[in-house]
Design a protein around this motif. Structure first.
Motif, PDB file in Angstrom:
ATOM      1  N   VAL A 184       0.829  -1.203   0.000  1.00 34.79           N
ATOM      2  CA  VAL A 184       0.000   0.000   0.000  1.00 34.79           C
ATOM      3  C   VAL A 184       0.857   1.244   0.000  1.00 34.79           C
ATOM      4  CG1 VAL A 184      -1.699   1.310   1.327  1.00 34.79           C
ATOM      5  CG2 VAL A 184      -1.952  -1.159   1.099  1.00 34.79           C
ATOM      6  N   VAL A 185       1.897   1.259   0.840  1.00 36.37           N
ATOM      7  CA  VAL A 185       2.753   2.446   0.941  1.00 36.37           C
ATOM      8  C   VAL A 185       3.428   2.760  -0.387  1.00 36.37           C
ATOM      9  CG1 VAL A 185       4.866   3.336   1.998  1.00 36.37           C
ATOM     10  CG2 VAL A 185       3.115   2.256   3.425  1.00 36.37           C
ATOM     11  N   PHE A 186       3.902   1.724  -1.080  1.00 34.67           N
ATOM     12  CA  PHE A 186       4.627   1.945  -2.328  1.00 34.67           C
ATOM     13  C   PHE A 186       3.731   1.888  -3.559  1.00 34.67           C
ATOM     14  CE2 PHE A 186       7.982   0.581   0.578  1.00 34.67           C
ATOM     15  CZ  PHE A 186       8.933   1.556   0.357  1.00 34.67           C
ATOM     16  N   GLY A 187       2.425   1.831  -3.358  1.00 34.30           N
ATOM     17  CA  GLY A 187       1.490   1.892  -4.478  1.00 34.30           C
ATOM     18  C   GLY A 187       1.498   0.677  -5.366  1.00 34.30           C
ATOM     19  N   ALA A 188       1.896  -0.488  -4.816  1.00 36.14           N
ATOM     20  CA  ALA A 188       1.976  -1.701  -5.626  1.00 36.14           C
ATOM     21  C   ALA A 188       0.826  -2.662  -5.354  1.00 36.14           C
ATOM     22  CB  ALA A 188       3.305  -2.417  -5.366  1.00 36.14           C
ATOM     23  N   ALA A 239      -1.362  -3.537  -8.553  1.00 35.18           N
ATOM     24  CA  ALA A 239      -0.683  -4.446  -9.480  1.00 35.18           C
ATOM     25  C   ALA A 239      -0.665  -5.870  -8.933  1.00 35.18           C
ATOM     26  CB  ALA A 239       0.739  -3.956  -9.740  1.00 35.18           C
ATOM     27  N   ARG A 240      -0.407  -6.022  -7.626  1.00 35.45           N
ATOM     28  CA  ARG A 240      -0.391  -7.361  -7.038  1.00 35.45           C
ATOM     29  C   ARG A 240      -1.795  -7.973  -7.053  1.00 35.45           C
ATOM     30  NH1 ARG A 240       3.075 -10.191  -3.894  1.00 35.45           N
ATOM     31  NH2 ARG A 240       4.565  -9.180  -5.297  1.00 35.45           N
ATOM     32  N   ALA A 241      -2.813  -7.159  -6.778  1.00 36.92           N
ATOM     33  CA  ALA A 241      -4.185  -7.669  -6.825  1.00 36.92           C
ATOM     34  C   ALA A 241      -4.544  -8.115  -8.240  1.00 36.92           C
ATOM     35  CB  ALA A 241      -5.159  -6.593  -6.343  1.00 36.92           C
ATOM     36  N   ARG A 242      -4.031  -7.409  -9.250  1.00 33.13           N
ATOM     37  CA  ARG A 242      -4.292  -7.786 -10.641  1.00 33.13           C
ATOM     38  C   ARG A 242      -3.632  -9.131 -10.945  1.00 33.13           C
ATOM     39  NH1 ARG A 242      -1.911  -3.851 -12.928  1.00 33.13           N
ATOM     40  NH2 ARG A 242      -3.634  -2.417 -12.582  1.00 33.13           N
TER      41      ARG A 242
END
Length: 592
Positions: A213-217, A220-223
Motif C-alpha cells: 500500500v505504501v509503495f502503491g503496488a 498491481a499485485r491484486a491484478r
C-alpha cells in the motif's frame, strides 16, 4: 522409484487401516449390488408364484434382503469412518515426513523458496497427496473386485452375457478412465502449479500488505492474483468438463451393457435355457454395477494432480542437508568462547561473499554489537552460530573446537535467540513466552516479562497473561510482539544471547526501560547484538563493523568513531544506506 511405490512406503504404517477400509468398501458396494439383484429376483419369483398359485419360501430371501440392506448401511458408515481416520493419520505422517525433509536444510538451501510456496507444499500439495487412497486406490480396488464378482454371477447364468458385460465394464472402468486420465494430466498438473503460485502470491500479499500500500503496488499485485485466479478456474473448468464427459461415458456404456444383456438373455429364456425370473437379477445386477465403476474416471483423472503434487514434494528428497551431524559428537561445550577464523560464506556458488575472510573472537560474557549496512553479513554470523549454514572456507570455533564437532541441538540449547521477525502462536501470552522454556512456572514467566518491560502492558490486557494474542499476535502492537520475543529469550537460561534488532518498533523511552530491565538478566552472559540503532549499540563493550562481508572495524564505540570511516558513516546523523550503499537522507539515529 515410481510415485505410487513411494506413496505406498509412506503409507506402510497405516496399511492395516487401509486394507480394512478397502474390505469395508467391497462389502458395501457388493451388498448394494446383491441387494438390487436379489430384490429383483424375489419380486419376480413372488409374481410367478402368485400367478401359478405355488408355494414359495418367503422368509429366506426376505431375511437376505434385510441383511444386505443392513450390511450396505453399516458397511458405508464403517468404511467412511475407517478410511477417513486412516487418511487423516496419513496426512499427519506426510507433514511429519515433509518437516523432516525441510528441517535439516540450511538457510541457504531454502533461501530461494518463498514462504507462500513452502506453505503451498505443506498444505495444498500434501492435502492432494493424502487423497491418493480415497480418490484412487480405494475406488479402483473396490471396483475391480466387485466387477469380477458380478462377472462370475453373470457367467453362472450365461457366459455370453458375462463376457459382453465384462468388455463394456472394462471400457467404462478402464479404457474411458485411461482416456480421461491422459486428457486430464496436463490440466491437473497445471491446476496444482497455478494453485501453488496463487497461494504463494496471496501469502506474500497478506504479509507485505503495508509495504504494498505504501509503495502503491497493491493494485498491481491484486491484478496478478486475479489473473492467477482466472487461470486456476480455467484449469478447474477443464477438469470439470472431463469429469462430466467421463460420467456421461459411463452412463452410455452401462446402459449399453443393459441393452446387450437384454438382447442376450431374452433368447435364452424363450428357448427354456433360463427361467423367466432370471431376467430381473441379471439386468438389475448390470444397473447396480454402475456404482462399482462410477468413480474410476474421476480416480484416474486425479492422477495428474497427484503426480504433480508428488513431484513438488519429492523435490526435497534431492536436497542433501548441508548441515551434517558428526558421527561421534563432542560433549556440549562448557567454554563459550566464540572464534571466527577466516570465514567465507555465500548463499549460492555464483553469489558474492556474504562473509569474506571474517575473523573475530568473542569472549564468554562479552557484549558485542555487530553493525553494518543491509547485506553486510550480519545475519550470516547468526546463521553460522545456530548452524543454519556452514562456511565454505574457514572455521567457526565454539569452546575451542569447531562447531561441526558438536551436535546442532547442543549448540542451539546454549543460545537464546531473538530473531528479527518474532512469531507468536495463536495461544495465550503466557504460552508464547513459555516457548523459551516449556518447563518454566508462572513466576519465572512473569519475571521474564518484567525483564522485557512488558509485564504492566500484559496485565492491562483483558485476561492478563491468559489473553489470546491471535494469529501471529494480531491483538498486539509490533513493539509488544518484540518484547514478548525478548521475554521468551530471557526466560531461557542460555549462556549466549543473540538479539537481532531488539529495538525494532520501540520508542526511545520504551527502549531505555527495556534495556534497564533486561541488563541484570544479561549480566554474565555473552550478548551478540545486531542493531541499526546507536542507542542500543552504545551499551555494547565492543562493536564489530561489517562492510560487504568483511570486518572493517572492531573495538570500543569511541575508538571506532575515531579510527573507522565506515562506522562514522553509519552513525552519521541524518544518513542511512540504501541497498546500493549510497547515502540518502533519513531520520537521525540510524545505522543502516
Amino acid at each position: 522409484m515410481s510415485d505410487l511405490r513411494w506413496w505406498l512406503q509412506l503409507a506402510r504404517p497405516y496399511r492395516g487401516a487401509f486394507a480394512l477400509g478397502i474390505a469395508l468398501g467391497i462389502v458395501t458396494v457388493a451388498s448394494n449390488m446383491a441387494l438390487l439383484a436379489v430384490s429383483g429376483w424375489f419380486i419376480a419369483s413372488m409374481a410367478v408364484a402368485g400367478l401359478a398359485a405355488a408355494d414359495m419360501n418367503y422368509f429366506t430371501p426376505a431375511a437376505a434382503i434385510r441383511g444386505l440392506a443392513i450390511a450396505r448401511t453399516g458397511g458405508r458408515y464403517l468404511e467412511r469412518l475407517v478410511t477417513h481416520d486412516a487418511t487423516l493419520k496419513l496426512l499427519t505422517g506426510l507433514r511429519v515426513w515433509f518437516y523432516r525433509q525441510v528441517e535439516p536444510l540450511s538457510a541457504n538451501q531454502l533461501s530461494g523458496l518463498r514462504g507462500g510456496d513452502l506453505l503451498a507444499r505443506v498444505r495444498a500439495d500434501i492435502d492432494t497427496l493424502s487423497a491418493v487412497y480415497l480418490q484412487l486406490i480405494l475406488p479402483v480396488t473396490v471396483g475391480v473386485v466387485c466387477v469380477a464378482g458380478a462377472v462370475c454371477v453373470w457367467a453362472w447364468y450365461s457366459v455370453a452375457v458375462a463376457l459382453t458385460n465384462l468388455a463394456l465394464l472394462i471400457a467404462a472402468g478402464g479404457l474411458l478412465p485411461w482416456w480421461v486420465a491422459r486428457a486430464g494430466r496436463a490440466p491437473g498438473a497445471a491446476s496444482v502449479a497455478v494453485a501453488a503460485r496463487l497461494k504463494t502470491q496471496l501469502v506474500d500479499m497478506v504479509e507485505g500488505l503495508g509495504e504494498l500500500v505504501v509503495f502503491g503496488a497493491f493494485t498491481a499485485r491484486a491484478r496478478e492474483i486475479a489473473e492467477l485466479t482466472e487461470q486456476h478456474l480455467d484449469e478447474q473448468a477443464r477438469l470439470s468438463r472431463l469429469t462430466g464427459l467421463g460420467q456421461a461415458g459411463i452412463l452410455l456404456l452401462t446402459n449399453g451393457a443393459v441393452l446387450a444383456s437384454i438382447g442376450l438373455i431374452v433368447p435364452s429364456i424363450r428357448s427354456g435355457a433360463l427361467a423367466p425370473v432370471d431376467f430381473a437379477p441379471v439386468v438389475l445386477l448390470v444397473l447396480a454395477s454402475v456404482e462399482a465403476v462410477a468413480q474410476m474416471p474421476g480416480a484416474w483423472q486425479a492422477l495428474g494432480q497427484l503426480q504433480a503434487a508428488t513431484r513438488r514434494l519429492r523435490a526435497f528428497e534431492a536436497l542433501h542437508p548441508a548441515i551434517v551431524e558428526p558421527e561421534t559428537p563432542r560433549p556440549a561445550p562448557m567454554d563459550h568462547r566464540l572464534i571466527f577464523e577466516r570465514v567465507f560464506v555465500r548463499h549460492a556458488p555464483d553469489a558474492p561473499w556474504a562473509l569474506a575472510d571474517a575473523t573475530l573472537s568473542i569472549a564468554p560474557g562479552e557484549h558485542v554489537a555487530v553493525v553494518g549496512a543491509s547485506g553486510a553479513g550480519k545475519s550470516s554470523l547468526v546463521h553460522l552460530l545456530t548452524r543454519m549454514t556452514v562456511p565454505e572456507r574457514g572455521t567457526v570455533y565454539w569452546g575451542g573446537a569447531p562447531v561441526a564437532a558438536y551436535r546442532s541441538a547442543d549448540l542451539r540449547a546454549a543460545i537464546a535467540l531473538v530473531p528479527q521477525r518474532i512469531y507468536l502462536f495463536h495461544a495465550s501470552v503466557a504460552d508464547n513466552i513459555a516457548v523459551g522454556d516449556p518447563d518454566a512456572d508462572e513466576n519465572a514467566i512473569i519475571s521474564a516479562a518484567k525483564a522485557a518491560a512488558i509485564h504492566d502492558e500484559i496485565m492491562a490486557l483483558p485476561e492478563g497473561y491468559d489473553t489470546l494474542v491471535g494469529e501471529e499476535g494480531l491483538r498486539l502492537s509490533g513493539g509488544q510482539i518484540r518484547r514478548i520475543g525478548i521475554a521468551r529469550a530471557l526466560l531461557r537460561d542460555a549462556p549466549v544471547v543473540i538479539m537481532d534488532e531488539p529495538g525494532e518498533g520501540l520508542d526511545s523511552a520504551t527502549a531505555a526501560r527495556l534495556w534497564a530491565a533486561a541488563s541484570p538478566r544479561l549480566a554474565g552472559r555473552t550478548l551478540i547484538l545486531i542493531s541499526h540503532q546507536p542507542e542500543w549499540v552504545a551499551h555494547a563493550d565492543r562493536v564489530v563493523v561489517l562492510d560487504r562481508g568483511r570486518v572493517v572495524g572492531d573495538g570500543a564505540p569511541r575508538a571506532l568513531a575515531r579510527s573507522c570511516p565506515e562506522y562514522r558513516r553509519l552513525t552519521q546523523p541524518g544518513q542511512r544506506l540504501d541497498p546500493d550503499q549510497r547515502a540518502v537522507s533519513a531520520p537521525p539515529l540510524s545505522l543502516s
